[in-house]
Design a protein around this motif. Sequence first.
Motif, PDB file in Angstrom:
ATOM      1  N   GLU B  85       0.832  -1.211   0.000  1.00 35.97           N
ATOM      2  CA  GLU B  85       0.000   0.000   0.000  1.00 35.97           C
ATOM      3  C   GLU B  85       0.861   1.254   0.000  1.00 35.97           C
ATOM      4  N   ALA B  86       1.964   1.212   0.750  1.00 36.79           N
ATOM      5  CA  ALA B  86       2.863   2.374   0.833  1.00 36.79           C
ATOM      6  C   ALA B  86       3.513   2.657  -0.523  1.00 36.79           C
ATOM      7  N   ILE B  87       3.855   1.599  -1.257  1.00 37.98           N
ATOM      8  CA  ILE B  87       4.472   1.794  -2.584  1.00 37.98           C
ATOM      9  C   ILE B  87       3.459   2.420  -3.550  1.00 37.98           C
ATOM     10  N   VAL B  88       2.231   1.899  -3.551  1.00 36.76           N
ATOM     11  CA  VAL B  88       1.196   2.442  -4.440  1.00 36.76           C
ATOM     12  C   VAL B  88       0.937   3.914  -4.111  1.00 36.76           C
ATOM     13  N   GLU B  89       0.832   4.222  -2.830  1.00 38.04           N
ATOM     14  CA  GLU B  89       0.595   5.609  -2.409  1.00 38.04           C
ATOM     15  C   GLU B  89       1.785   6.495  -2.788  1.00 38.04           C
ATOM     16  N   GLY B  90       2.987   5.948  -2.659  1.00 42.41           N
ATOM     17  CA  GLY B  90       4.202   6.692  -3.017  1.00 42.41           C
ATOM     18  C   GLY B  90       4.221   7.053  -4.494  1.00 42.41           C
ATOM     19  N   VAL B  91       3.730   6.146  -5.329  1.00 44.91           N
ATOM     20  CA  VAL B  91       3.665   6.406  -6.779  1.00 44.91           C
ATOM     21  C   VAL B  91       2.693   7.547  -7.060  1.00 44.91           C
ATOM     22  N   ARG B  92       1.554   7.536  -6.357  1.00 49.74           N
ATOM     23  CA  ARG B  92       0.565   8.622  -6.538  1.00 49.74           C
ATOM     24  C   ARG B  92       1.187   9.961  -6.153  1.00 49.74           C
ATOM     25  N   LYS B  93       1.879   9.967  -5.012  1.00 48.75           N
ATOM     26  CA  LYS B  93       2.501  11.211  -4.543  1.00 48.75           C
ATOM     27  C   LYS B  93       3.545  11.694  -5.546  1.00 48.75           C
ATOM     28  N   ALA B  94       4.369  10.785  -6.035  1.00 48.11           N
ATOM     29  CA  ALA B  94       5.430  11.163  -6.980  1.00 48.11           C
ATOM     30  C   ALA B  94       4.823  11.744  -8.253  1.00 48.11           C
ATOM     31  N   THR B  95       3.716  11.154  -8.711  1.00 45.18           N
ATOM     32  CA  THR B  95       3.088  11.596  -9.962  1.00 45.18           C
ATOM     33  C   THR B  95       2.673  13.064  -9.886  1.00 45.18           C
ATOM     34  N   SER B  96       2.130  13.490  -8.737  1.00 42.74           N
ATOM     35  CA  SER B  96       1.722  14.900  -8.648  1.00 42.74           C
ATOM     36  C   SER B  96       2.876  15.799  -8.203  1.00 42.74           C
ATOM     37  N   ARG B  97       3.783  15.288  -7.381  1.00 39.69           N
ATOM     38  CA  ARG B  97       4.835  16.165  -6.842  1.00 39.69           C
ATOM     39  C   ARG B  97       5.941  16.487  -7.839  1.00 39.69           C
ATOM     40  N   ILE B  98       6.351  15.491  -8.640  1.00 40.42           N
ATOM     41  CA  ILE B  98       7.582  15.713  -9.437  1.00 40.42           C
ATOM     42  C   ILE B  98       7.383  16.626 -10.651  1.00 40.42           C
ATOM     43  N   PRO B  99       6.459  16.630 -11.535  1.00 38.51           N
ATOM     44  CA  PRO B  99       5.443  15.591 -11.749  1.00 38.51           C
ATOM     45  C   PRO B  99       5.946  14.509 -12.708  1.00 38.51           C
ATOM     46  N   LEU B 100       5.270  13.357 -12.663  1.00 34.34           N
ATOM     47  CA  LEU B 100       5.538  12.285 -13.627  1.00 34.34           C
ATOM     48  C   LEU B 100       4.446  12.325 -14.691  1.00 34.34           C
ATOM     49  N   ARG B 101       4.728  11.805 -15.875  1.00 37.98           N
ATOM     50  CA  ARG B 101       3.681  11.696 -16.889  1.00 37.98           C
ATOM     51  C   ARG B 101       2.793  10.517 -16.506  1.00 37.98           C
ATOM     52  N   PRO B 102       1.473  10.694 -16.503  1.00 41.08           N
ATOM     53  CA  PRO B 102       0.613   9.543 -16.183  1.00 41.08           C
ATOM     54  C   PRO B 102       0.703   8.497 -17.293  1.00 41.08           C
ATOM     55  N   ASN B 103       1.152   7.294 -16.931  1.00 41.31           N
ATOM     56  CA  ASN B 103       1.436   6.273 -17.943  1.00 41.31           C
ATOM     57  C   ASN B 103       0.679   4.971 -17.716  1.00 41.31           C
ATOM     58  N   ALA B 104      -0.425   5.013 -16.984  1.00 41.12           N
ATOM     59  CA  ALA B 104      -1.172   3.775 -16.745  1.00 41.12           C
ATOM     60  C   ALA B 104      -2.536   3.854 -17.421  1.00 41.12           C
ATOM     61  N   VAL B 105      -2.706   3.043 -18.472  1.00 45.15           N
ATOM     62  CA  VAL B 105      -3.904   3.098 -19.309  1.00 45.15           C
ATOM     63  C   VAL B 105      -4.678   1.780 -19.199  1.00 45.15           C
ATOM     64  N   ASP B 106      -5.975   1.849 -19.006  1.00 41.98           N
ATOM     65  CA  ASP B 106      -6.843   0.668 -18.965  1.00 41.98           C
ATOM     66  C   ASP B 106      -6.835   0.000 -20.344  1.00 41.98           C
ATOM     67  N   VAL B 107      -6.484  -1.302 -20.389  1.00 39.45           N
ATOM     68  CA  VAL B 107      -6.348  -1.959 -21.689  1.00 39.45           C
ATOM     69  C   VAL B 107      -7.679  -2.074 -22.436  1.00 39.45           C
ATOM     70  N   LEU B 108      -8.795  -2.090 -21.721  1.00 39.06           N
ATOM     71  CA  LEU B 108     -10.081  -2.261 -22.393  1.00 39.06           C
ATOM     72  C   LEU B 108     -10.694  -0.935 -22.833  1.00 39.06           C
ATOM     73  N   THR B 109     -10.675   0.057 -21.940  1.00 36.80           N
ATOM     74  CA  THR B 109     -11.341   1.322 -22.255  1.00 36.80           C
ATOM     75  C   THR B 109     -10.382   2.352 -22.843  1.00 36.80           C
ATOM     76  N   GLY B 110      -9.070   2.152 -22.674  1.00 37.15           N
ATOM     77  CA  GLY B 110      -8.097   3.132 -23.148  1.00 37.15           C
ATOM     78  C   GLY B 110      -8.000   4.346 -22.238  1.00 37.15           C
ATOM     79  N   LYS B 111      -8.670   4.290 -21.086  1.00 33.15           N
ATOM     80  CA  LYS B 111      -8.677   5.436 -20.180  1.00 33.15           C
ATOM     81  C   LYS B 111      -7.404   5.463 -19.331  1.00 33.15           C
ATOM     82  N   ASN B 112      -6.796   6.638 -19.260  1.00 33.65           N
ATOM     83  CA  ASN B 112      -5.596   6.828 -18.440  1.00 33.65           C
ATOM     84  C   ASN B 112      -6.038   7.092 -17.006  1.00 33.65           C
TER      85      ASN B 112
END
Lengths: 194, 286
Positions: B85-112
């Motif tokens: 859980e801490a790793i997943v939360e850390g990824v969320r924090k890094a995405t907004s803080r650094i920021p990182l490009r959002p790179n996780a897309v749902d394979v069925l809907t194509g939604k990021n």
Amino acid sequence: MEYRLNLPVGAEEIEKIKAGDVLYITGTMVTARDEAHKMAIEKYDAGEELPLDFSKVAVYHCGPIVRKVDDKWEVVAAGPTTSSRMEIFEYDFIKRFGTRIIVGKGGMGKRTAEACREFKAVYTAFTGGAAVLAADAIKRIKDVFWLEELGMPEALWVMEVENFGPLTVTIDSHGRNLTEEVKEEARKVAERIF
Amino acid sequence: MKEKISDAIADLLGRAVIDLPEDVENALKRAMEQEEGAAKTQLMAILKNVELARQQKKPMCQDTGTPTFYVKAGIDFPYLDILEEAIVEGVRKATSRIPLRPNAVDVLTGKNSGDNTGRFIPYINWEMVEGDECIITAMPKGGGSENMSTLRMLKPGVGIEGVKKFVVEWMVEAAGNPCPPTTVGVGIGGGADIAMKLAKKALLRKIGERHENEIIAEMEEELLKAINSTGIGAMGLGGKTTVLDVHIEVAHRHPASLPVAIAVQCWANRRKSMKIDKEGKIWNID
């Protein structure tokens, strides 16, 4: 040879440039990926008006990270994307719009090389991944088109750039295609090794 | 404690995307010194970009990759239950803080998903070890190089020579696409899944670090020389350095199979590690 070019450039200037030369460009550059190429061609063929004159700008294969600061767009990172995805559109694009300079990474194929020879254009490679270097040479975002329709990475971001480069010319207007030549040679070497 | 670990994970990812490891940077410098023409121009641009990223504290590449972690967890490490859980939360924090490009897309809907998390993402490779400490390595891996990764089930009859031939030919066809000079991980044996896991894990090794088995170490050297002799060069524009290193890992294979997996890592060979002890003290280990 190294050239510092101010956009727009004419056919004569393009013909001086040879594969392997390095360019730094100053002027207006617009980002366009798969969707934007497709849309521009479709709109042109339907007789619709386009938001800008692609013959006067460099076209950049790039999906940038941009953010809005105080109501103004700002580039965070803007490295090139893989150009081979645009291979299916580039001949038709250059033919219709007369674009003289294409910027991307990884090289392009036969059809693009044909367009460059026929309509006097060059394809240049910017260093893949060099996003901060690229962002530093982008002075400001002048405009954005098709943002609603295509989303941030695919939209047409119109940028004012200063000494944007180094851009290595891999396809010139005389029929040479550097990355294809390198690959052809590499295949021969690989065949001999094992 | 979960808060503290997730903050440390965000920092870890931040360091990974901003600060290229020293061994990789040194290898790029050595390559630059040997080159001329287009290859030298490319390598100089890469090195300048690496420096600018560090100065401006910005990600070195706009593709900040798929967040991938390697965790070596001691069986007596007291925070095992909250680590995921801490790793997943850390990824969320890094995405907004650094920021990182959002790179996780749902394979069925194509939604990021917008925050770099989703089904099985971030991906965590778990390894249980003895002791009460935990080592976490972040390896954010870009899409351009990942697209050049592959797996082939060779006929055992082609032998090790066939393996070498396949690796060299594949890297020639990949050409400039994975943003060379790349680092290549090769997994041989096991089954299809095992070979690919080994290939990617091999990328964690430092540039120049050889396999402990002498024969495999020699094969790494041989493939490194062979791929570089093809002349693909930096960004596929021709030159002496196509790959910075080749790392091979092996597993015993089924008599009928010879799986070979190739994991390609771009010049931005990003990886950073941290250690947590049983008191919850955290420090960087690079």
